[in-house]
Structure formats: C-alpha cells, structure tokens
Design an enzyme around this catalytic site. Structure first.
Site, PDB file in Angstrom:
ATOM      1  N   ASN A 384       0.928  -1.235   0.095  1.00 13.89           N
ATOM      2  CA  ASN A 384      -0.194  -0.011  -0.232  1.00 13.89           C
ATOM      3  C   ASN A 384       0.978   1.331  -0.050  1.00 13.89           C
ATOM      4  O   ASN A 384       0.878   1.859  -1.174  1.00 13.89           O
ATOM      5  CB  ASN A 384      -0.964  -0.030   1.180  1.00 13.89           C
ATOM      6  CG  ASN A 384      -2.043   0.981   1.082  1.00 13.89           C
ATOM      7  OD1 ASN A 384      -1.930   2.101   0.533  1.00 13.89           O
ATOM      8  ND2 ASN A 384      -3.320   0.547   1.623  1.00 13.89           N
ATOM      9  N   ASP A 385       1.401   1.652   1.171  1.00 16.28           N
ATOM     10  CA  ASP A 385       2.187   2.661   1.335  1.00 16.28           C
ATOM     11  C   ASP A 385       3.159   2.967   0.327  1.00 16.28           C
ATOM     12  O   ASP A 385       3.763   3.936  -0.176  1.00 16.28           O
ATOM     13  CB  ASP A 385       2.919   2.960   2.847  1.00 16.28           C
ATOM     14  CG  ASP A 385       1.467   2.963   3.466  1.00 16.28           C
ATOM     15  OD1 ASP A 385       0.620   3.603   3.226  1.00 16.28           O
ATOM     16  OD2 ASP A 385       1.671   2.447   4.792  1.00 16.28           O
ATOM     17  N   VAL A 386       3.981   1.841   0.056  1.00 15.47           N
ATOM     18  CA  VAL A 386       5.205   1.717  -0.874  1.00 15.47           C
ATOM     19  C   VAL A 386       4.695   1.991  -2.294  1.00 15.47           C
ATOM     20  O   VAL A 386       5.854   1.927  -3.183  1.00 15.47           O
ATOM     21  CB  VAL A 386       5.986   0.399  -0.616  1.00 15.47           C
ATOM     22  CG1 VAL A 386       6.531   0.208   1.037  1.00 15.47           C
ATOM     23  CG2 VAL A 386       5.459  -0.467  -1.247  1.00 15.47           C
ATOM     24  N   VAL A 387       3.659   2.022  -2.672  1.00 19.46           N
ATOM     25  CA  VAL A 387       3.345   2.317  -4.033  1.00 19.46           C
ATOM     26  C   VAL A 387       2.350   3.583  -4.127  1.00 19.46           C
ATOM     27  O   VAL A 387       1.766   3.858  -5.179  1.00 19.46           O
ATOM     28  CB  VAL A 387       2.448   1.055  -4.637  1.00 19.46           C
ATOM     29  CG1 VAL A 387       3.319  -0.028  -4.898  1.00 19.46           C
ATOM     30  CG2 VAL A 387       1.311   0.696  -3.955  1.00 19.46           C
ATOM     31  N   SER A 425       0.190   3.219   7.200  1.00 22.29           N
ATOM     32  CA  SER A 425       0.525   4.563   7.836  1.00 22.29           C
ATOM     33  C   SER A 425      -0.657   5.569   7.879  1.00 22.29           C
ATOM     34  O   SER A 425      -0.838   6.587   8.242  1.00 22.29           O
ATOM     35  CB  SER A 425       1.405   5.350   6.558  1.00 22.29           C
ATOM     36  OG  SER A 425       0.597   5.379   5.301  1.00 22.29           O
TER      37      SER A 425
END
Length: 459
Positions: A384-387, A425
């Site tokens: 999720n957050d890393v993309v 996050s």
C-alpha cells in the site's frame, strides 16, 4: 589456562565474523547463521567455565537459566507465524536491552570509592541505552501486534527532548558525585525506562521498520558497553557489529525514504492525519480472476510487488507457483522489493526466501523503477504505502518525498486487496482510483490460486 581461554575466544570471534559474512547472501545465509550460532555458543561455554576470582560458580542457577531461556525461545520460534516475525524480533531485541540493564545494575551495586570514572561512566551509559532499548522494543512490539495505538501530541517532541536531557544530566551528576544520593541510581533507571516508552510512542506507521532497526542498534551498543565492563572480547565485538550494522541499516532506510533520522525520531508517518480524507477520488475499477490470468499469461514482463498483505494472506508460496508456471510459459517474472515493505527491514525478502523464490528475481526499488516502463502488468500483493503516488505528487501528504515503486509507469496495474482499507501509515492511496489500476478484491492467496488455475488451462 588463560592463554587457552583467549585462544578459544579468538576462535569464537572468527566463527562469528565468518557467519555474519555469509549472511550477506541468501544462498549462504542459513549456513552463516549456523556458523555464527556455533561461535556464540562456544563463547558462552568459555565464559561459563572461565575461572573468575571471588566467584562461587553456581552452575545450577546458570544452566537452569539457560535451559528456561532456551525452552522459551524454541517454543516461541516454532509457534510464531510469518506475519508475527517483526513482533518477535522486537521482543527478542528488548530482551537484549534488558540483559544490559541487569548487568549494569549488578555492577552499580558493587561500586565503591575506588571505582574508576571510566568504569562508572561506561556502566551508567549501558544502563541508560539498555533501558531505552528494552522498553522501546516492548512498545514497538505492542504497536506491531496492534495492542498499542500510536500516540502523538504537539508537545511530545519537546517532552522527549526534555526527558533525555534530564536523564543524561542525572547520569553526569551521579558519576561526579557517586555517594551523594544513594537513591539516584534508581531514579536514573526509572527515568531511562520511561524515556524508552515515550521515545517510541509517537512513532508509527511506515516509520516502524526504521525504529526497529534503530532499537536493534541501541541494543548492540548496550551489549558492547557491557563487554567493556566485563572485559569480554566476544561480547564487545558482537555488540559493535550489531550496533554498527544497525546504525548503517537505519541510515540506509532513512535515505531510501528521503527522510532524516531526526525527522523519524521526532514523529512522522504515524500520525492520524488523512490528507485525502473526504475527497472524491472517483470510482474504482474491479477486475476478475479470469481477466487477470489472461493479461498475465500473454504478457512479456510481469512485476510482482509484495507487501504486508502477502504475509497476512500467507500467499508467498502461491506467488512462487504463479511465478513458476508463468516462467515455464515464457513470461519474465520479477519481484520489486521496497526497503520498508512489511513491518521490519528485509521482511519481504524473508517471506520470499521461505517460498524458495530465487534471489536473482528480487529487484530493489531503484532498479525496478528503471525497468517499469517495460512491464506489461504489475501485480501488487498487499502493498500500500510503498506504491502510493501521493509521495511523488502531493506536497500536503505525510509521505511526500518518500521514494516509492512507481507502478503507474507500467502498462497495467492490478491490486490484490481484501477491501479499500488504508495502509499502515493510515494514508489514503489514490493509486486505487487511477484509470490504469484495476482492483481484484478478496484474500490474496485465494485470488492468486484462482489466477493460477486459469493459467494452467491456457496454451
């Protein structure tokens, strides 16, 4: 006698260094772990049976403690799930800090008028750092397991700054005036333990892997200081290696997130601020298992991007099977690994290694982004957050400036998720609403198994 003991310490040190060197490659990591463990075991045996002046050598308590600790370690290591590995790492790291605390307390109880300034300073610093690593790791464990919620206020950074200055000030005062206040060492211990809690409480979300790495470094430093106190070469060397490698890893992870260590420590991604909350993002486009299978089967290049959701669904072995059948059918399959994907450093690497995925297929973020324009389909498995493209184009986002895997440069994007929940996050991800993105809802393992079954029926 002492000559033989020193020689055996050198042998154990060499084994430890050889083992750590082999940990640099997944192909030799298992062997390296066994070599390092044998070196540490040898060092423990030497330490137990080394003659110590004035010691009663109460082996009953020593081996009783070793037995109880070993049983607890084996039990939890066998019981823990892959999704709980970060929590276990935090817990074990905290125990390392606790050991440094107990060693420091025992030494402080033996202090007298002849205690040198160097020994006193080293011991109190070990007490402080070990206490912070201990309680900080326990809070990190609670956060990762969902038992402790993130807490941050506008004054938390100022409070932490005041508290650490107070603790350091008390330590300096005690070192310079060792016999003035007998209760002061207890105050220092309590204050240090409290600082460990308040230090980690405001940090959360995508910063947790960095915090775990930093706490690991602190435990290493505490162990090295304890090695100085006891004049134990292996403890000193092991602590230095853990501390230095932890600091290097922490700085590398901060660099990969385009953040300074200070910005992580004073707070960041863990706040509850929602930069896209309530905004109309448009409608998501759903896809089916059959459509996804067709697109993947007839693609030239496929990139799989794993995240914590893959660990939750235990989909890594199914991913490997999908990788295998696509490769057999002439499709080039690779995995893009973000440095902070998951809940601890290297979490995704551990998961994929468990599934026996070839290390040559794991591509770091920078190389993956360079190849992205040639990728026909990106399969995002629980990441999720890393993309999240907000990191690139939304200055008001809490993750703005964090390097991500730029999946929108690929031709097609398919996201496997149970629902539209936000990442760790707590930030909304506009990728899910993008025209290039299609959502395949459901358990990731079940979805991949469905894709696998469909591909098997295709020529």
């Amino acid at each position: 006698m002492m000559e033989y003991i020193e020689l055996l310490y050198i042998v154990s040190t060499v084994l430890l260094l050889m083992g750590l060197r082999k940990l640099s490659s997944p192909a030799t990591a298992r062997k390296g772990n066994l070599i390092a463990a044998s070196g540490m075991t040898l060092a423990i045996i030497i330490s137990i049976f080394s003659p110590i002046e004035g010691s009663n050598n109460n082996y009953l308590f020593i081996f009783g403690g070793i037995l109880v600790g070993a049983l607890i370690g084996v039990f939890y290591s066998k019981k823990v799930k892959m999704t709980e590995i970060p929590e276990l790492v935090s817990l074990f790291n905290g125990y390392g800090g606790a050991c440094a605390v107990f060693i420091s307390i025992l030494e402080i109880l033996k202090f007298n008028k002849t205690t040198s300034l160097g020994l006193s300073s080293t011991t109190y610093i070990a007490l402080f750092i070990g206490s912070v690593a201990f309680t900080g790791s326990l809070v990190a464990y609670g956060k990762l397991s969902g038992k402790v919620k993130d807490w941050r206020s506008s004054i938390s950074s100022y409070f932490n700054l005041f508290w650490v200055v107070l603790c350091i000030g008390l330590i300096v005062f005690q070192i310079l005036n060792p016999e003035l206040y007998e209760f002061l060492p207890i105050v220092i211990l309590i204050g240090s333990l409290i600082y460990g809690v308040t230090f980690v409480f405001p940090i959360g979300g995508a910063d947790m892997p960095v915090v775990i790495s930093l706490l690991n470094a602190l435990t290493g430093v505490a162990a090295a200081l304890a090695g100085i106190v006891y004049d134990n070469m292996v403890m000193l060397l092991g602590g230095i290696l853990v501390g230095s490698s932890g600091v290097i890893l922490t700085l590398l992870m901060c660099k990969s997130m385009n953040r300074s260590l200070l910005s992580v420590v004073v707070g960041g991604f863990g706040s509850s601020y929602q930069d896209l909350e309530g905004k109309d993002q448009g409608a998501v486009k759903e896809t089916t298992v059959n459509d996804t299978a067709i697109n993947m089967r007839y693609a030239d290049n496929v990139m799989i991007i794993p995240g914590y959701g893959m660990a939750v669904a235990q989909a890594q072995k199914t991913c490997k099977e999908l990788d295998k059948i696509l490769t057999e059918k002439g499709v080039n399959v690779n995995y893009a690994i973000h440095p902070v994907a998951g809940r601890m450093p290297g979490h995704m690497n551990v998961l994929l290694a468990e599934a026996d995925v070839s290390y040559s297929k794991l591509i770091d973020m920078e190389d993956a982004n360079n190849k992205m324009s040639d990728i026909d389909i990106c399969l995002i498995v629980g990441a999720n957050d890393v993309v999240n493209p907000s990191a690139l184009d939304n200055p008001s986002s809490l993750i703005y400036g964090m390097p991500i895997i730029e999946v929108l440069n690929a031709k097609n994007v398919v996201v496997l998720k149970r629902g539209m929940s936000k990442g760790y996050s707590g930030i909304e991800n506009p990728l899910f609403f993008h025209n290039k993105t299609k959502m395949l809802f459901g358990d990731a393992k079940d979805s991949i198994e469905g894709i696998l079954s469909e591909i098997k029926t295709m020529d």
